[in-house]
Each structure stands twice: as C-alpha cells, then as structure tokens.
Design a protein around this motif. Sequence first.
Motif, PDB file in Angstrom:
ATOM      1  N   VAL A   6       0.837  -1.198   0.000  1.00 48.16           N
ATOM      2  CA  VAL A   6       0.000   0.000   0.000  1.00 48.16           C
ATOM      3  C   VAL A   6       0.874   1.250   0.000  1.00 48.16           C
ATOM      4  O   VAL A   6       0.623   2.208  -0.728  1.00 48.16           O
ATOM      5  CB  VAL A   6      -0.941   0.006   1.223  1.00 48.16           C
ATOM      6  N   ASP A   7       1.926   1.225   0.836  1.00 46.55           N
ATOM      7  CA  ASP A   7       2.855   2.351   0.922  1.00 46.55           C
ATOM      8  C   ASP A   7       4.185   1.847   1.473  1.00 46.55           C
ATOM      9  O   ASP A   7       4.377   0.638   1.661  1.00 46.55           O
ATOM     10  CB  ASP A   7       2.292   3.480   1.798  1.00 46.55           C
ATOM     11  N   ALA A   8       5.104   2.777   1.757  1.00 48.28           N
ATOM     12  CA  ALA A   8       6.457   2.406   2.182  1.00 48.28           C
ATOM     13  C   ALA A   8       6.507   1.766   3.562  1.00 48.28           C
ATOM     14  O   ALA A   8       7.525   1.178   3.940  1.00 48.28           O
ATOM     15  CB  ALA A   8       7.360   3.633   2.151  1.00 48.28           C
ATOM     16  N   THR A   9       5.420   1.865   4.329  1.00 51.09           N
ATOM     17  CA  THR A   9       5.404   1.261   5.665  1.00 51.09           C
ATOM     18  C   THR A   9       4.809  -0.145   5.659  1.00 51.09           C
ATOM     19  O   THR A   9       4.829  -0.834   6.675  1.00 51.09           O
ATOM     20  CB  THR A   9       4.591   2.129   6.645  1.00 51.09           C
ATOM     21  N   ASP A  10       4.292  -0.563   4.528  1.00 50.45           N
ATOM     22  CA  ASP A  10       3.610  -1.853   4.409  1.00 50.45           C
ATOM     23  C   ASP A  10       4.627  -2.981   4.202  1.00 50.45           C
ATOM     24  O   ASP A  10       5.519  -2.873   3.364  1.00 50.45           O
ATOM     25  CB  ASP A  10       2.638  -1.786   3.228  1.00 50.45           C
ATOM     26  N   LYS A  19       7.946  -0.895  -4.581  1.00 45.99           N
ATOM     27  CA  LYS A  19       8.285   0.496  -4.247  1.00 45.99           C
ATOM     28  C   LYS A  19       9.548   0.584  -3.377  1.00 45.99           C
ATOM     29  O   LYS A  19       9.608   1.336  -2.396  1.00 45.99           O
ATOM     30  CB  LYS A  19       7.113   1.182  -3.533  1.00 45.99           C
ATOM     31  N   CYS A  20      10.547  -0.187  -3.741  1.00 47.72           N
ATOM     32  CA  CYS A  20      11.800  -0.195  -2.977  1.00 47.72           C
ATOM     33  C   CYS A  20      12.559   1.114  -3.164  1.00 47.72           C
ATOM     34  O   CYS A  20      12.536   1.704  -4.250  1.00 47.72           O
ATOM     35  CB  CYS A  20      12.680  -1.357  -3.426  1.00 47.72           C
ATOM     36  N   ASP A  21      13.244   1.561  -2.109  1.00 47.51           N
ATOM     37  CA  ASP A  21      14.034   2.792  -2.207  1.00 47.51           C
ATOM     38  C   ASP A  21      15.536   2.524  -2.148  1.00 47.51           C
ATOM     39  O   ASP A  21      16.337   3.427  -2.370  1.00 47.51           O
ATOM     40  CB  ASP A  21      13.642   3.773  -1.096  1.00 47.51           C
ATOM     41  N   LEU A  22      15.930   1.277  -1.859  1.00 43.11           N
ATOM     42  CA  LEU A  22      17.343   0.914  -1.848  1.00 43.11           C
ATOM     43  C   LEU A  22      17.740   0.314  -3.197  1.00 43.11           C
ATOM     44  O   LEU A  22      16.946  -0.369  -3.839  1.00 43.11           O
ATOM     45  CB  LEU A  22      17.628  -0.105  -0.739  1.00 43.11           C
ATOM     46  N   ALA A  23      18.971   0.550  -3.600  1.00 44.29           N
ATOM     47  CA  ALA A  23      19.459  -0.009  -4.860  1.00 44.29           C
ATOM     48  C   ALA A  23      19.586  -1.518  -4.746  1.00 44.29           C
ATOM     49  O   ALA A  23      19.902  -2.052  -3.686  1.00 44.29           O
ATOM     50  CB  ALA A  23      20.813   0.606  -5.216  1.00 44.29           C
ATOM     51  N   ARG A  24      19.340  -2.203  -5.871  1.00 44.27           N
ATOM     52  CA  ARG A  24      19.469  -3.658  -5.887  1.00 44.27           C
ATOM     53  C   ARG A  24      20.929  -4.078  -5.838  1.00 44.27           C
ATOM     54  O   ARG A  24      21.240  -5.191  -5.509  1.00 44.27           O
ATOM     55  CB  ARG A  24      18.814  -4.242  -7.141  1.00 44.27           C
TER      56      ARG A  24
END
Length: 201
Positions: A71-75, A196-201
């Motif tokens: 749903v969002d970054a906290t999910d 919706k990942c914010d870290l690089a793979r």
Amino acid sequence: MLLASGALGALALLGGAAFLLRVPPFGQKGGIEASEVCASLGTSSSAAEALREVLPAESSYSFDDDVTSRVDATDTGYESACFVSGGGEQLLVADVRLMADEEEGSWTEWVRGTAASDASVTALTPFPAGKKAVASGRFAAVFVPCTSAGHIPGGQYNLSVSVELKKPGGAGAAANRAELIKLATNAASFAHTEAKCDLAR
C-alpha cells in the motif's frame, strides 16, 4: 503368445499415433509465448526463453500468477507467487516475499528450507546479485535490499526471491542453473519496482 503379440501391437500403434500427433515424449513441447508467462517473472520475452530451456516437454503449459502489492512504504505485505504447470504436474514455482534484513548465512539457510525438495538445494553455489544469491541446477535465490531503515519498524527490509524447478527438462544442470538465475534476477527486478523499494538492488 497371441495375446502378448496383440498387446505389443496395440502399444506400437499407440506409440506411432503419439509420434504422428507430436505428443510428448515423442513430439515437440507445447509453445510458451511471452504473453502467457507470469508478469511477476519480469521481462516476458526473457522469462519465456528461459522457461523453454528448463521445462520438460509437455503438450501445453499453464501459468498462475498471484501478486500482493504494498500500500505504501510502511507496508510489509508485498509477496508474489508464480506457478507453472504442465501434464497435470507443477513444474516450476517462483516465490517473492518482503522480509526483514538478515545475515547472509541466516537467509541462505532459511531460503534453503523453503524448497519443496531437498534435492533442489543440495548443490547451491553463490552468484553475484543483491546482498546474497545462490543457485543450483534446480533452484536459484537472491536476497535484494528493498526498504531502508526508518520506513518499517524493525529496520531494513529486503526481497527474498526464489525459483525452484520441480521437474527439469532435458538440459543439463549447468544450463538449468544459468536459466534459473536469469528467472530469479528478472523476478527480483520486477518485484523491486512493484514493491516500491528505495534501496538499490
């Protein structure tokens, strides 16, 4: 003797019919089109090519894809599962789930335990991808950084991606391993975007 000869003749006729109709194991395997494969396997053309290489010959294949988005970054609820079947059997399973970051060794033991067959994970060796990645001729898995600490209670979260070939085709273990790595890394790329990942793979 006459009954035995008759039975052998019937089997020969059936075998000949199967060959003429090109039904496995005598004929060609059913086609796998890019438009048919699970979306969660990533780039469809690449996934279809890899599946053609590793799967056994069947007259047709079916694909069942299930993706639960965040749903969002906290999910923490992202997960997906792709099931490939043919000939009345499950041939390959690809699984992705979002989970708390772990030490490399701890994750490797955990993901090894998710395999349906111990034979799939007896010869795992590393390959370069994500935080940790291992593969054999029947199994490939990668642990990919996803959400940085501060978004979800408990710190950093990663994506655990695994692909298990439950019934191999005629390719050898080395060829299967290469294609399973392709499937796992493609699935990881798809999941990294969808989750919706914010870290690089």
